[in-house]
Scaffold this active site. Structure first.
Site, mmCIF file in Angstrom:
data_model
loop_
_atom_site.group_PDB
_atom_site.id
_atom_site.type_symbol
_atom_site.label_atom_id
_atom_site.label_comp_id
_atom_site.label_asym_id
_atom_site.label_seq_id
_atom_site.Cartn_x
_atom_site.Cartn_y
_atom_site.Cartn_z
ATOM 1 N N LYS A 37 36.457 29.865 65.339
ATOM 2 C CA LYS A 37 35.629 29.547 66.498
ATOM 3 C C LYS A 37 34.390 30.444 66.539
ATOM 4 O O LYS A 37 34.497 31.658 66.378
ATOM 5 C CB LYS A 37 36.449 29.715 67.778
ATOM 6 C CG LYS A 37 37.654 28.785 67.842
ATOM 7 C CD LYS A 37 38.604 29.147 68.943
ATOM 8 C CE LYS A 37 39.299 30.463 68.667
ATOM 9 N NZ LYS A 37 40.383 30.760 69.641
ATOM 10 N N GLY A 95 40.296 32.069 78.934
ATOM 11 C CA GLY A 95 41.284 31.099 78.472
ATOM 12 C C GLY A 95 40.780 30.100 77.457
ATOM 13 O O GLY A 95 41.516 29.180 77.091
ATOM 14 N N THR A 96 39.552 30.260 76.968
ATOM 15 C CA THR A 96 39.018 29.269 76.032
ATOM 16 C C THR A 96 39.812 29.230 74.731
ATOM 17 O O THR A 96 40.063 28.149 74.181
ATOM 18 C CB THR A 96 37.540 29.553 75.706
ATOM 19 O OG1 THR A 96 37.401 30.918 75.297
ATOM 20 C CG2 THR A 96 36.664 29.309 76.919
ATOM 21 N N GLY A 97 40.222 30.398 74.220
ATOM 22 C CA GLY A 97 40.959 30.413 72.968
ATOM 23 C C GLY A 97 42.319 29.759 73.093
ATOM 24 O O GLY A 97 42.716 28.943 72.244
ATOM 25 N N CYS A 98 43.047 30.110 74.142
ATOM 26 C CA CYS A 98 44.358 29.508 74.379
ATOM 27 C C CYS A 98 44.240 28.000 74.546
ATOM 28 O O CYS A 98 45.027 27.216 73.998
ATOM 29 C CB CYS A 98 44.985 30.103 75.635
ATOM 30 S SG CYS A 98 45.175 31.895 75.616
ATOM 31 N N THR A 101 34.597 31.954 80.963
ATOM 32 C CA THR A 101 35.202 31.409 79.746
ATOM 33 C C THR A 101 36.618 31.939 79.526
ATOM 34 O O THR A 101 37.123 31.911 78.407
ATOM 35 C CB THR A 101 34.335 31.768 78.519
ATOM 36 O OG1 THR A 101 34.166 33.203 78.476
ATOM 37 C CG2 THR A 101 32.975 31.099 78.592
#
Length: 279
Positions: A178, A212-215, A210
Site C-alpha cells: 500500500k 483503520g485503513t490497513g485493517c 484514516t
C-alpha cells in the site's frame, strides 16, 4: 463443508474505539456480504488519540477460538491482523497449516496510527518465517515493508516495486503493498505475484481521518477471496471500498478519526475512479 453465505475469519486485536482491528474487520465483512467470525489476539484500550493499553491473550485462548470456529463453522478465507508476539504468531501459523489450505490475507500490523507498537520487535522474524509462506496475500504499508525488509525508507513508486519483489521472496503468493505513505501524487498500491505487477491508482484524499485503513483494506481483500474472487479482482474491490471509506471518513473524537465503512453502500455514486494498470 457447504454454506449458504461466504465466511471469513479474522484473527486480530480488538480496538475499543471501533475504527480498526476486529471491529473494522467485521464491519467490512458485513458491508461486503460476508459472514464474519473472530479470534481475538489482544485487547487494546484505544481511541482516536492513540493506544492507552495493550493486553495480549494467552496463546491457548487464541488457539481455542480458532479451533472453535474452524472445526464447526469453517471459513472461506482468513485474515490476520495484530498478532503481537512470536508465540501468538506460531500458534496462528500452526492452526492455519492444520486447517488449510484456506485463502489467507496477512496484514503485518506493527504500529498503530498514533505510533504505539503492536508487534514485539522479536516477533518480526517469526512473521517472516512462519506466517508469510502460508499467505495468499500480504498487505504491508510502506513503514511495515521497511521494517520487514530492514530498509531505511521507500520514497518512490520504483522503490515500492523493488520492495514488493523483495517481500515476495519471503514466501507469500501475492504482495499488496500500500502506497498511502508516499508524500506526493495519487494513492498507488502495488500487487505483485512473482511475475506480473498491477498498479491500483486513486486520487489522494486530503484528510487526516484514516484510522483503520490497513485493517479495512486487508479484510476487504479477504472478503473478496471468501466470495470466490481472484486476487486481482478482490484487490480492486478492496481499493474501491477503502477509497470510499476514506472519502467519507468520520471526524469522531479529538484525534485521527475512523474511515466510514458504510460509504461503499451509502455513497456508491461518489466513489472516485480507480485506475488499474498492468506493468
Amino acid at each position: 463443508m457447504s454454506s449458504t453465505i461466504a465466511r471469513a475469519l479474522t484473527i486480530a486485536g480488538s480496538d475499543s474505539g471501533g475504527g480498526a482491528g476486529i471491529q473494522a474487520d467485521l464491519k467490512t465483512f458485513q458491508e461486503l456480504g460476508v459472514f464474519g467470525m473472530s479470534a481475538i489476539t489482544a485487547i487494546t484500550a484505544q481511541n482516536t488519540l492513540g493506544v492507552q493499553g495493550v493486553y495480549p491473550l494467552e496463546p491457548q485462548a487464541i488457539e481455542q477460538q480458532i479451533d472453535s470456529v474452524l472445526s464447526d463453522i469453517g471459513a472461506d478465507s482468513v485474515k490476520t491482523g495484530m498478532l503481537f508476539s512470536a508465540e501468538i504468531i506460531s500458534v496462528v501459523a500452526r492452526k492455519l497449516a492444520q486447517y488449510g489450505p484456506i485463502p489467507t490475507v496477512v496484514d503485518p500490523v506493527m504500529i498503530a496510527k498514533g505510533g504505539a507498537p503492536l508487534l514485539r520487535p522479536e516477533a518480526v522474524e517469526a512473521m517472516r518465517l512462519e506466517l508469510f509462506p502460508l499467505a495468499t496475500v500480504v498487505t504491508p504499508n510502506i513503514p511495515e515493508a521497511c521494517a520487514l525488509l530492514n530498509l531505511r525508507g521507500i520514497e518512490t513508486l520504483d522503490g515500492m516495486l523493488e520492495a514488493a519483489r523483495m517481500l515476495h521472496r519471503l514466501g507469500p503468493k501475492h504482495v499488496f503493498l500500500k502506497g498511502g505513505h508516499l508524500s506526493e501524487g495519487d494513492a498507488v498500491d502495488v500487487l505483485f505475484d512473482g511475475e506480473s505487477t498491477i498498479l491500483f491508482r486513486s486520487p489522494r484524499i486530503p484528510t487526516k481521518h484514516t484510522h483503520g485503513t490497513g485493517c479495512t483494506t486487508a479484510s476487504a481483500i479477504a472478503a473478496g477471496l471468501a466470495k470466490g474472487l481472484g486476487v486481482k479482482e478482490a484487490a480492486a474491490e478492496a481499493k474501491r471500498f477503502i477509497t470510499a471509506a476514506i472519502q467519507s471518513a468520520i471526524p469522531l473524537g479529538q484525534g485521527i478519526g475512523p474511515t466510514h465503512h458504510a460509504a461503499w453502500r451509502l455513497n456508491r455514486d461518489r466513489i472516485p475512479q480507480i485506475a488499474v494498470e498492468t506493468l
